[in-house]
Scaffold this motif. Sequence first.
Motif, PDB file in Angstrom:
ATOM      1  N   LYS A  78     -14.011   9.955   1.946  1.00  0.00           N
ATOM      2  CA  LYS A  78     -13.872  11.334   2.415  1.00  0.00           C
ATOM      3  C   LYS A  78     -12.895  12.143   1.559  1.00  0.00           C
ATOM      4  O   LYS A  78     -12.297  13.115   2.026  1.00  0.00           O
ATOM      5  CB  LYS A  78     -13.436  11.346   3.881  1.00  0.00           C
ATOM      6  N   GLY A  79     -12.703  11.726   0.323  1.00  0.00           N
ATOM      7  CA  GLY A  79     -11.799  12.449  -0.553  1.00  0.00           C
ATOM      8  C   GLY A  79     -10.365  11.977  -0.371  1.00  0.00           C
ATOM      9  O   GLY A  79     -10.083  10.986   0.286  1.00  0.00           O
ATOM     10  N   GLY A  80      -9.429  12.690  -0.956  1.00  0.00           N
ATOM     11  CA  GLY A  80      -8.035  12.292  -0.862  1.00  0.00           C
ATOM     12  C   GLY A  80      -7.679  11.265  -1.918  1.00  0.00           C
ATOM     13  O   GLY A  80      -8.407  11.052  -2.889  1.00  0.00           O
ATOM     14  N   THR A  81      -6.558  10.582  -1.710  1.00  0.00           N
ATOM     15  CA  THR A  81      -6.016   9.676  -2.729  1.00  0.00           C
ATOM     16  C   THR A  81      -6.317   8.206  -2.461  1.00  0.00           C
ATOM     17  O   THR A  81      -5.964   7.357  -3.274  1.00  0.00           O
ATOM     18  CB  THR A  81      -4.492   9.853  -2.818  1.00  0.00           C
ATOM     19  N   THR A  82      -6.970   7.896  -1.329  1.00  0.00           N
ATOM     20  CA  THR A  82      -7.174   6.492  -0.952  1.00  0.00           C
ATOM     21  C   THR A  82      -7.911   5.708  -2.023  1.00  0.00           C
ATOM     22  O   THR A  82      -7.580   4.551  -2.296  1.00  0.00           O
ATOM     23  CB  THR A  82      -7.947   6.415   0.381  1.00  0.00           C
ATOM     24  N   ARG A  83      -8.896   6.313  -2.647  1.00  0.00           N
ATOM     25  CA  ARG A  83      -9.698   5.592  -3.640  1.00  0.00           C
ATOM     26  C   ARG A  83      -8.891   5.164  -4.849  1.00  0.00           C
ATOM     27  O   ARG A  83      -9.249   4.215  -5.539  1.00  0.00           O
ATOM     28  CB  ARG A  83     -10.873   6.464  -4.100  1.00  0.00           C
ATOM     29  N   ASP A  84      -7.793   5.864  -5.146  1.00  0.00           N
ATOM     30  CA  ASP A  84      -7.003   5.561  -6.346  1.00  0.00           C
ATOM     31  C   ASP A  84      -5.759   4.735  -6.056  1.00  0.00           C
ATOM     32  O   ASP A  84      -4.947   4.512  -6.963  1.00  0.00           O
ATOM     33  CB  ASP A  84      -6.603   6.866  -7.044  1.00  0.00           C
ATOM     34  N   VAL A  85      -5.600   4.280  -4.810  1.00  0.00           N
ATOM     35  CA  VAL A  85      -4.423   3.489  -4.450  1.00  0.00           C
ATOM     36  C   VAL A  85      -4.314   2.235  -5.308  1.00  0.00           C
ATOM     37  O   VAL A  85      -3.208   1.751  -5.611  1.00  0.00           O
ATOM     38  CB  VAL A  85      -4.468   3.132  -2.946  1.00  0.00           C
ATOM     39  N   TRP A  86      -5.443   1.687  -5.732  1.00  0.00           N
ATOM     40  CA  TRP A  86      -5.441   0.437  -6.496  1.00  0.00           C
ATOM     41  C   TRP A  86      -4.587   0.523  -7.755  1.00  0.00           C
ATOM     42  O   TRP A  86      -4.006  -0.486  -8.185  1.00  0.00           O
ATOM     43  CB  TRP A  86      -6.868   0.020  -6.843  1.00  0.00           C
ATOM     44  N   ARG A  87      -4.480   1.698  -8.329  1.00  0.00           N
ATOM     45  CA  ARG A  87      -3.683   1.842  -9.554  1.00  0.00           C
ATOM     46  C   ARG A  87      -2.199   1.598  -9.276  1.00  0.00           C
ATOM     47  O   ARG A  87      -1.516   0.913 -10.066  1.00  0.00           O
ATOM     48  CB  ARG A  87      -3.900   3.226 -10.153  1.00  0.00           C
ATOM     49  N   SER A  88      -1.686   2.120  -8.176  1.00  0.00           N
ATOM     50  CA  SER A  88      -0.271   1.910  -7.840  1.00  0.00           C
ATOM     51  C   SER A  88      -0.011   0.462  -7.425  1.00  0.00           C
ATOM     52  O   SER A  88       1.072  -0.083  -7.687  1.00  0.00           O
ATOM     53  CB  SER A  88       0.168   2.876  -6.735  1.00  0.00           C
ATOM     54  N   VAL A  89      -0.995  -0.165  -6.776  1.00  0.00           N
ATOM     55  CA  VAL A  89      -0.846  -1.578  -6.404  1.00  0.00           C
ATOM     56  C   VAL A  89      -0.713  -2.438  -7.662  1.00  0.00           C
ATOM     57  O   VAL A  89       0.141  -3.342  -7.741  1.00  0.00           O
ATOM     58  CB  VAL A  89      -2.036  -2.050  -5.548  1.00  0.00           C
ATOM     59  N   LEU A  90      -1.523  -2.173  -8.659  1.00  0.00           N
ATOM     60  CA  LEU A  90      -1.451  -2.937  -9.906  1.00  0.00           C
ATOM     61  C   LEU A  90      -0.090  -2.763 -10.581  1.00  0.00           C
ATOM     62  O   LEU A  90       0.463  -3.723 -11.141  1.00  0.00           O
ATOM     63  CB  LEU A  90      -2.569  -2.506 -10.853  1.00  0.00           C
ATOM     64  N   LEU A  91       0.473  -1.580 -10.521  1.00  0.00           N
ATOM     65  CA  LEU A  91       1.795  -1.344 -11.114  1.00  0.00           C
ATOM     66  C   LEU A  91       2.849  -2.193 -10.421  1.00  0.00           C
ATOM     67  O   LEU A  91       3.737  -2.749 -11.085  1.00  0.00           O
ATOM     68  CB  LEU A  91       2.160   0.136 -11.020  1.00  0.00           C
ATOM     69  N   ARG A  92       2.770  -2.318  -9.093  1.00  0.00           N
ATOM     70  CA  ARG A  92       3.738  -3.153  -8.366  1.00  0.00           C
ATOM     71  C   ARG A  92       3.561  -4.629  -8.717  1.00  0.00           C
ATOM     72  O   ARG A  92       4.535  -5.361  -8.864  1.00  0.00           O
ATOM     73  CB  ARG A  92       3.578  -2.962  -6.859  1.00  0.00           C
ATOM     74  N   LEU A  93       2.314  -5.068  -8.851  1.00  0.00           N
ATOM     75  CA  LEU A  93       2.071  -6.476  -9.176  1.00  0.00           C
ATOM     76  C   LEU A  93       2.565  -6.824 -10.578  1.00  0.00           C
ATOM     77  O   LEU A  93       3.022  -7.948 -10.835  1.00  0.00           O
ATOM     78  CB  LEU A  93       0.583  -6.796  -9.041  1.00  0.00           C
ATOM     79  N   LYS A  94       2.487  -5.874 -11.482  1.00  0.00           N
ATOM     80  CA  LYS A  94       2.958  -6.121 -12.850  1.00  0.00           C
ATOM     81  C   LYS A  94       4.452  -6.419 -12.900  1.00  0.00           C
ATOM     82  O   LYS A  94       4.934  -7.090 -13.823  1.00  0.00           O
ATOM     83  CB  LYS A  94       2.643  -4.914 -13.741  1.00  0.00           C
TER      84      LYS A  94
END
Length: 318
Positions: free
Chosen positions: A59-75
């Motif tokens: 439905k739009g918004g930022t939810t679809r791109d959350v994966w990018r910030s998760v990868l940064l934390r895992l790094k």
Amino acid sequence: MKYNGVDIVAAGYENHQHAENEVYTSFVWDIIDVCNYKCSYCSAGYGHDEHRPVSTFFKGGTTRDVWRSVLLRLKILKKHEWEISLLGGEPTLHPDLRAIVDNLSRMDSCQAVYIITNMTKSLDYFLKLCDNVDRKLTLNPSIHFEYYKPVILDKTLNIHLQTNTSIQPTVMLHDNKRYWSDMMEYFDMCIDNDIEYNSTFLEIAYDYTPEYTDEFFEVFSKYLHHGRGVGDTKYPVTTADGAQHQVTVQDIYVNNIKKFKGWECTPKSWKIDSKGGFENSCTKERLSMTGGNLSCKAVCPNDTCGCNEWWLYDKRKV
């Protein structure tokens, strides 16, 4: 809890034994909060309209791109070895699944990537997903017999034969007898084609309470002792007389060796929700930005321990 009539005082591998037994810190990442199944026993609530997560993913918004910030934390977690499972909902509904897998595979700290899928996508989809993918990836299709169709069996076999990607199905052991013939058909296919599989007992979830009878174990015992997750994996248990035992999943369920509330444990499983939040799967403690609390001891707050992986953690009765 007792085993062979004697009180259990410890379970799992001691922390210093984790590396040699490949007991890694693990992340369970709900990369999407949408599912196309409504299994009656779903612990995430997707099986009931009143408990089903309300999703805004498409439905739009930022939810679809959350994966990018998760990868940064895992790094950031470079000093730790870990493995990660991608779930949902249904992870294959995420449009960036392959990009997520490729980014995780390039991280040195990441030892393995598992996709927990219900296999409803086409065979062509899975063949493309597995094309030239890193060997860290394992497909773990969860076989849900409330939605089972023979095409699920065919896709499992074709992925096994046509790709270099490891496929290790997890057979959801339904207690309802109406599904037993399909379960046996799927088990037999795996055995006949040397496909390693896991078996998972259903747990109490919302309005569902499984009941495994003596007849169930009579029928399925041979299958439970054949699969990788049940037959080859044994779980250490120490009793009050000092004896050490290696028990099976069937032993755990028959003897109800799942009640560790109040025991000291080192819970190494972490949940990442669809909004990118990190918390310990057992204690619900939030993960620090540097990962300093990844492997801290805690007193178990839960009434039951229902996960095969968690049974390997160091547990001591206090």
